[in-house]
Scaffold this motif. Structure first.
Motif, PDB file in Angstrom:
ATOM      1  N   LEU A  60      -6.594  74.821 -44.335  1.00 37.49           N
ATOM      2  CA  LEU A  60      -7.274  76.038 -44.136  1.00 37.49           C
ATOM      3  C   LEU A  60      -5.702  76.920 -44.352  1.00 37.49           C
ATOM      4  O   LEU A  60      -6.124  77.866 -44.756  1.00 37.49           O
ATOM      5  CB  LEU A  60      -7.246  75.931 -42.663  1.00 37.49           C
ATOM      6  CG  LEU A  60      -8.573  75.478 -42.239  1.00 37.49           C
ATOM      7  CD1 LEU A  60      -8.562  75.329 -40.666  1.00 37.49           C
ATOM      8  CD2 LEU A  60      -9.699  76.142 -42.748  1.00 37.49           C
ATOM      9  N   LEU A  61      -4.640  76.481 -44.070  1.00 33.85           N
ATOM     10  CA  LEU A  61      -3.286  77.150 -44.486  1.00 33.85           C
ATOM     11  C   LEU A  61      -3.306  77.861 -45.897  1.00 33.85           C
ATOM     12  O   LEU A  61      -3.107  78.704 -46.154  1.00 33.85           O
ATOM     13  CB  LEU A  61      -1.948  76.490 -43.878  1.00 33.85           C
ATOM     14  CG  LEU A  61      -0.790  77.270 -43.859  1.00 33.85           C
ATOM     15  CD1 LEU A  61      -0.883  78.440 -42.876  1.00 33.85           C
ATOM     16  CD2 LEU A  61       0.328  76.614 -43.439  1.00 33.85           C
ATOM     17  N   VAL A  62      -3.535  76.715 -46.790  1.00 33.18           N
ATOM     18  CA  VAL A  62      -3.417  76.984 -48.238  1.00 33.18           C
ATOM     19  C   VAL A  62      -4.447  77.982 -48.619  1.00 33.18           C
ATOM     20  O   VAL A  62      -4.384  79.041 -49.315  1.00 33.18           O
ATOM     21  CB  VAL A  62      -3.413  75.644 -48.971  1.00 33.18           C
ATOM     22  CG1 VAL A  62      -3.585  76.005 -50.546  1.00 33.18           C
ATOM     23  CG2 VAL A  62      -2.036  74.890 -48.958  1.00 33.18           C
ATOM     24  N   SER A  63      -5.716  77.637 -48.166  1.00 33.82           N
ATOM     25  CA  SER A  63      -6.849  78.670 -48.374  1.00 33.82           C
ATOM     26  C   SER A  63      -6.699  80.004 -47.757  1.00 33.82           C
ATOM     27  O   SER A  63      -7.036  81.050 -48.668  1.00 33.82           O
ATOM     28  CB  SER A  63      -8.270  78.261 -47.409  1.00 33.82           C
ATOM     29  OG  SER A  63      -8.341  76.907 -47.975  1.00 33.82           O
ATOM     30  N   LEU A  64      -6.039  80.230 -46.828  1.00 39.51           N
ATOM     31  CA  LEU A  64      -5.675  81.607 -46.451  1.00 39.51           C
ATOM     32  C   LEU A  64      -4.879  82.158 -47.034  1.00 39.51           C
ATOM     33  O   LEU A  64      -5.028  83.196 -47.505  1.00 39.51           O
ATOM     34  CB  LEU A  64      -5.051  81.340 -44.915  1.00 39.51           C
ATOM     35  CG  LEU A  64      -4.952  82.799 -44.231  1.00 39.51           C
ATOM     36  CD1 LEU A  64      -6.255  83.462 -44.140  1.00 39.51           C
ATOM     37  CD2 LEU A  64      -4.342  82.590 -42.737  1.00 39.51           C
ATOM     38  N   ALA A  65      -3.693  81.371 -47.498  1.00 39.46           N
ATOM     39  CA  ALA A  65      -2.729  81.976 -48.474  1.00 39.46           C
ATOM     40  C   ALA A  65      -3.384  82.278 -49.558  1.00 39.46           C
ATOM     41  O   ALA A  65      -2.971  83.587 -50.276  1.00 39.46           O
ATOM     42  CB  ALA A  65      -1.468  81.021 -48.510  1.00 39.46           C
TER      43      ALA A  65
END
Length: 127
Positions: A60-65
């Motif tokens: 989720l963090l990589v997708s948001l970035a």
């Protein structure tokens, strides 16, 4: 580790006399007890859950970035031609203003005329 067969099964201890029971009880209290198969399975499931939630969080963090970077690139593509068109017609004083260069402050045209003087306000004399 009994889940994988690395810890041998418990074997019953031989009977001990009354004088040695106090010493044996003291030593048994100092040694950690081996967890049973149910507790080992619960620990393994807990570790698996933590790992899965950690991987999901990182995804989720990589997708948001990625979404943020895509939006930033899209905004940069749409605003770059407008900034390049405004650059040749910039006034000489705007080149000295770093806030206008960063786009924080609006670019104000420089007029050659004098600044208008502020008019003093008069108060009525009858207080």
């Amino acid at each position: 580790m009994a889940l994988f067969g690395l810890i041998p099964d418990r074997t019953p201890e031989p009977p001990v006399s009354a004088g040695e029971t106090a010493e044996a009880a003291r030593l048994a209290a100092l040694q950690p007890a081996h967890p049973g198969p149910r507790e080992l399975r619960a620990q393994a499931v807990h570790r698996l859950q933590i790992g899965i939630f950690g991987l999901a969080g990182m995804l989720l963090l990589v997708s948001l970035a990625n979404v943020i970077m895509d939006r930033a690139k899209q905004v940069e593509r749409t605003t770059t031609p407008a900034a390049a068109a405004a650059s040749p017609s910039a006034s000489p004083s705007a080149a000295n203003d770093p806030l206008v260069d960063m786009g924080v402050a609006p670019e104000l045209p420089v007029t050659g005329g004098a600044k208008p003087a502020a008019r003093p306000t008069t108060r009525p004399a009858g207080n």
